[in-house]
Enzyme design. Structure first.
Site, PDB file in Angstrom:
ATOM      1  N   GLU A 163      80.613  74.246  37.582  1.00 11.63           N
ATOM      2  CA  GLU A 163      81.741  74.631  38.429  1.00 11.63           C
ATOM      3  C   GLU A 163      82.280  73.413  39.166  1.00 11.63           C
ATOM      4  O   GLU A 163      81.532  72.689  39.808  1.00 11.63           O
ATOM      5  CB  GLU A 163      81.316  75.702  39.432  1.00 11.63           C
ATOM      6  CG  GLU A 163      82.329  76.026  40.513  1.00 11.63           C
ATOM      7  CD  GLU A 163      83.691  76.441  39.958  1.00 11.63           C
ATOM      8  OE1 GLU A 163      84.700  75.802  40.346  1.00 11.63           O
ATOM      9  OE2 GLU A 163      83.748  77.373  39.130  1.00 11.63           O
ATOM     10  N   GLY A 185      82.530  81.380  42.340  1.00 10.31           N
ATOM     11  CA  GLY A 185      83.392  82.556  42.430  1.00 10.31           C
ATOM     12  C   GLY A 185      84.799  82.378  41.914  1.00 10.31           C
ATOM     13  O   GLY A 185      85.522  83.354  41.720  1.00 10.31           O
ATOM     14  N   LYS A 198      92.503  91.002  49.639  1.00 10.50           N
ATOM     15  CA  LYS A 198      92.169  92.391  49.981  1.00 10.50           C
ATOM     16  C   LYS A 198      91.752  92.512  51.441  1.00 10.50           C
ATOM     17  O   LYS A 198      92.010  93.531  52.089  1.00 10.50           O
ATOM     18  CB  LYS A 198      91.057  92.932  49.074  1.00 10.50           C
ATOM     19  CG  LYS A 198      91.403  92.918  47.599  1.00 10.50           C
ATOM     20  CD  LYS A 198      92.793  93.487  47.314  1.00 10.50           C
ATOM     21  CE  LYS A 198      93.291  93.112  45.941  1.00 10.50           C
ATOM     22  NZ  LYS A 198      93.802  91.737  45.829  1.00 10.50           N
ATOM     23  N   GLY A 221      89.509  80.007  33.774  1.00 13.96           N
ATOM     24  CA  GLY A 221      90.494  80.767  34.529  1.00 13.96           C
ATOM     25  C   GLY A 221      91.914  80.258  34.429  1.00 13.96           C
ATOM     26  O   GLY A 221      92.328  79.698  33.407  1.00 13.96           O
ATOM     27  N   ILE A 255     101.163  90.203  42.657  1.00 13.56           N
ATOM     28  CA  ILE A 255     100.816  89.272  43.741  1.00 13.56           C
ATOM     29  C   ILE A 255     101.934  89.202  44.778  1.00 13.56           C
ATOM     30  O   ILE A 255     101.682  89.167  45.981  1.00 13.56           O
ATOM     31  CB  ILE A 255     100.508  87.872  43.176  1.00 13.56           C
ATOM     32  CG1 ILE A 255      99.325  87.941  42.204  1.00 13.56           C
ATOM     33  CG2 ILE A 255     100.189  86.885  44.297  1.00 13.56           C
ATOM     34  CD1 ILE A 255      99.050  86.649  41.452  1.00 13.56           C
ATOM     35  N   GLU A 257     113.490  89.198  42.561  1.00 16.27           N
ATOM     36  CA  GLU A 257     112.856  89.483  41.273  1.00 16.27           C
ATOM     37  C   GLU A 257     113.865  89.405  40.132  1.00 16.27           C
ATOM     38  O   GLU A 257     114.925  90.019  40.187  1.00 16.27           O
ATOM     39  CB  GLU A 257     112.214  90.876  41.313  1.00 16.27           C
ATOM     40  CG  GLU A 257     111.684  91.392  39.991  1.00 16.27           C
ATOM     41  CD  GLU A 257     110.662  90.467  39.347  1.00 16.27           C
ATOM     42  OE1 GLU A 257     110.900  90.073  38.191  1.00 16.27           O
ATOM     43  OE2 GLU A 257     109.655  90.132  39.999  1.00 16.27           O
ATOM     44  N   ASP A 301      91.098  84.374  31.608  1.00 13.72           N
ATOM     45  CA  ASP A 301      92.509  83.990  31.697  1.00 13.72           C
ATOM     46  C   ASP A 301      92.925  82.939  30.679  1.00 13.72           C
ATOM     47  O   ASP A 301      94.120  82.736  30.462  1.00 13.72           O
ATOM     48  CB  ASP A 301      92.826  83.469  33.105  1.00 13.72           C
ATOM     49  CG  ASP A 301      92.829  84.568  34.155  1.00 13.72           C
ATOM     50  OD1 ASP A 301      92.565  85.731  33.795  1.00 13.72           O
ATOM     51  OD2 ASP A 301      93.093  84.270  35.339  1.00 13.72           O
ATOM     52  N   LEU A 334      93.171  89.482  34.501  1.00 11.47           N
ATOM     53  CA  LEU A 334      92.508  90.347  35.469  1.00 11.47           C
ATOM     54  C   LEU A 334      91.033  89.989  35.564  1.00 11.47           C
ATOM     55  O   LEU A 334      90.384  89.732  34.546  1.00 11.47           O
ATOM     56  CB  LEU A 334      92.652  91.816  35.060  1.00 11.47           C
ATOM     57  CG  LEU A 334      94.078  92.377  35.018  1.00 11.47           C
ATOM     58  CD1 LEU A 334      94.092  93.744  34.354  1.00 11.47           C
ATOM     59  CD2 LEU A 334      94.658  92.472  36.430  1.00 11.47           C
ATOM     60  N   HIS A 390      85.969 119.436  46.820  1.00  9.11           N
ATOM     61  CA  HIS A 390      87.105 119.802  47.668  1.00  9.11           C
ATOM     62  C   HIS A 390      86.709 119.669  49.136  1.00  9.11           C
ATOM     63  O   HIS A 390      85.621 120.069  49.515  1.00  9.11           O
ATOM     64  CB  HIS A 390      87.520 121.247  47.373  1.00  9.11           C
ATOM     65  CG  HIS A 390      88.583 121.757  48.305  1.00  9.11           C
ATOM     66  ND1 HIS A 390      89.928 121.453  48.141  1.00  9.11           N
ATOM     67  CD2 HIS A 390      88.501 122.536  49.414  1.00  9.11           C
ATOM     68  CE1 HIS A 390      90.622 122.033  49.112  1.00  9.11           C
ATOM     69  NE2 HIS A 390      89.773 122.697  49.896  1.00  9.11           N
TER      70      HIS A 390
END
EC number: 1.8.1.4
Length: 509
Positions: A71, A77, A89, A184, A224, A243, A355, A362, A487
């Protein structure tokens, strides 16, 4: 449908599990302590520790392979954990709480607050704490599973060799039987606009702004763009997304869902300029930015002035300086590494996932590929159905989908039926006073098999996994409709939509 025990026995008889477990008994998984000038011997060397890379490394070690993970960054990560999925998030969640408290939402629930203040520094601190805990968690898992972690820039210097260049200039050579590329992706630059991660930012810079901008322009209203735009809009910024396409939500989203999603975001204060392109951006002497725009197919030019410009036009595979050219591995027109169904490149012992190969960019898709790729190295099957990979937009309300959209089914000439159920008719959504959105199910007309599920509403990102399971195992709409759902829960809306698709009518709407 066969029971799982019968399926398991069937696979065991074919030798899939026995080949993996017994074929590797002699392989050591003990990490080696080495000096920089002493090569490491490995069975599998993974380049990259993002969701695909670190999961593949752990799985390889669990299968008995002597595994090394290289890495280039200081923390494990990858983009997702450090400057992507995870920190975004945290900000999405906390900005939603602030929005509820600062607006009229809490007051309508009988929660009265005299003063609500934003402490952005504290919010960023909570985000960083979560990231640090999770990156440390991967390091712990590496030790637990005896994966050797090499910190350095990994380059393939031979069919069976990876050389990691460390920050101090020294190198570590790894002699390896198999190489797995999981490097990635990186932010796609916008021609003519230089990102400084201060006032002209990528998604990385947008996660660490020092103050809430008065006005923000977002180039791109895909996943994003709407997520990060939502964060800063909730915290008080005036946000406009520009856009090129005629809809929000990016590729794959169902158009009916997209239109409803856009309407809800606009109601929250998010502004959109669709079918519009950005032609340039100029920094002014006062620090503000003039963003030049015009219609996607030409037309009247316009200038929008903002404090922060966020560039969100997608990502591109990170394949630079990996040594691919020297090995004769050519990239496709989109910069991806061509692989076969077992994720092998033209050199059979060099693999690629995530990727850097075809398919949606994803994290969970990369994880799945990482697991089955190393299982394939061990002689196992390599099954993956990309139609069953879900997508989620983590705004509020959330948007999630898996399988085909109506537009795709029409294009492919497949006859289908539709079942819908609004959250306004769901009792849990009513009690939560959170009723925007719906569940939309697409089933095959002739067989009732679920072809697609599209959810706009609270908890969509969790609910879509039930749909993914249904698609993976070929469930019918009736199969789901006949499963008892607790329920009151939001997931009852998913059952009701399947009732509507299978029988033509739901119960509660």
């Amino acid at each position: 449908m066969q029971s799982w025990s019968r399926v398991y026995c069937s696979l065991a008889k074919r030798g899939h599990f026995s080949r993996i477990s017994h074929g590797l008994q002699a392989v050591s998984a003990v990490p080696l302590r080495t000096y920089a000038d002493q090569p490491i011997d490995a069975d599998v060397t993974v380049i990259g520790s993002g969701p695909g890379g670190y999961v593949a490394a752990i799985k390889a070690a669990q299968l008995g392979f002597k595994t090394v993970c290289v890495e280039k960054n200081e923390t494990l990560g990858g983009t997702c954990l450090n400057v992507g999925c995870i920190p975004s998030k945290a900000l999405l969640n906390n900005s939603h709480y602030y929005h509820m408290a600062h607006g009229k939402d809490f007051a309508s629930r009988g929660i009265e607050m005299s003063e609500v203040r934003l402490n952005l520094e504290k919010m960023m601190e909570q985000k960083s704490t979560a990231v640090k805990a999770l990156t440390g968690g991967i390091a712990h898992l590496f030790k637990q599973n005896k994966v050797v972690h090499v910190n350095g820039y990994g380059k393939i210097t031979g069919k069976n060799q990876v050389t990691a260049k460390k920050a101090d200039g020294s190198t570590q050579v790894i002699d390896t039987k198999n190489i797995l590329i999981a490097t990635g992706s990186e932010v796609t630059p916008f021609p003519g606009i230089t990102i400084d991660e201060d006032t002209i930012v990528s998604s990385t810079g947008a996660l660490s702004l020092k103050k809430v901008p008065e006005k923000m322009v977002v180039i791109g209203a895909g996943v994003i763009g709407v997520e990060l735009g939502s964060v800063w809009q909730r915290l008080g910024a005036d946000v406009t997304a520009v856009e090129f396409l005629g809809h929000v939500g990016g590729v794959g989203i169902d158009m009916e869902i997209s239109k409803n999603f856009q309407r809800i975001l606009q109601k929250q204060g998010f502004k959109f300029k669709l079918n519009t392109k950005v032609t340039g951006a100029t920094k002014k002497s006062d620090g503000k930015i003039d963003v030049s725009i015009e219609g996607a197919s030409g037309g009247k030019a316009e200038v929008i002035t903002c404090d922060v410009l966020l560039v969100c036009i997608g990502r591109r595979p990170f394949t630079q300086n990996l040594g691919l050219e020297e090995l004769g591995i050519e990239l496709d027109p989109r910069g991806r590494i061509p692989v076969n169904t077992r994720f092998q490149t033209k050199i059979p012992n060099i693999y690629a996932i995530g990727d850097v190969v075809a398919g949606p960019m994803l994290a969970h898709k990369a994880e799945d590929e990482g697991i089955i790729c190393v299982e394939g190295m061990a002689g196992g099957a390599v099954p993956i159905d990309y139609n069953c990979v879900p997508s989620v937009i983590y705004t509020h309300p959330e948007v999630a989908w898996v399988g085909k959209s109506e537009e795709q089914l029409k294009e492919e000439g497949i006859e289908y039926k539709v079942g819908k159920f609004p959250f306004a008719a769901n009792s849990r959504a009513k009690t939560n006073a959170d009723t925007d959105g719906m569940v939309k199910i697409l089933g095959q007309k002739s067989t009732d098999r679920v072809l697609g599920a599209h959810i706009l509403g609270p908890g969509a990102g969790e609910m879509v996994n039930e749909a993914a399971l249904a698609l993976e195992y070929g469930a019918s709409c009736e199969d789901i409709a006949r499963v008892c759902h607790a329920h009151p829960t939001l997931s009852e809306a998913f059952r009701e939509a399947n009732l509507a698709a299978s029988f033509g009518k739901s119960i509660n709407f």
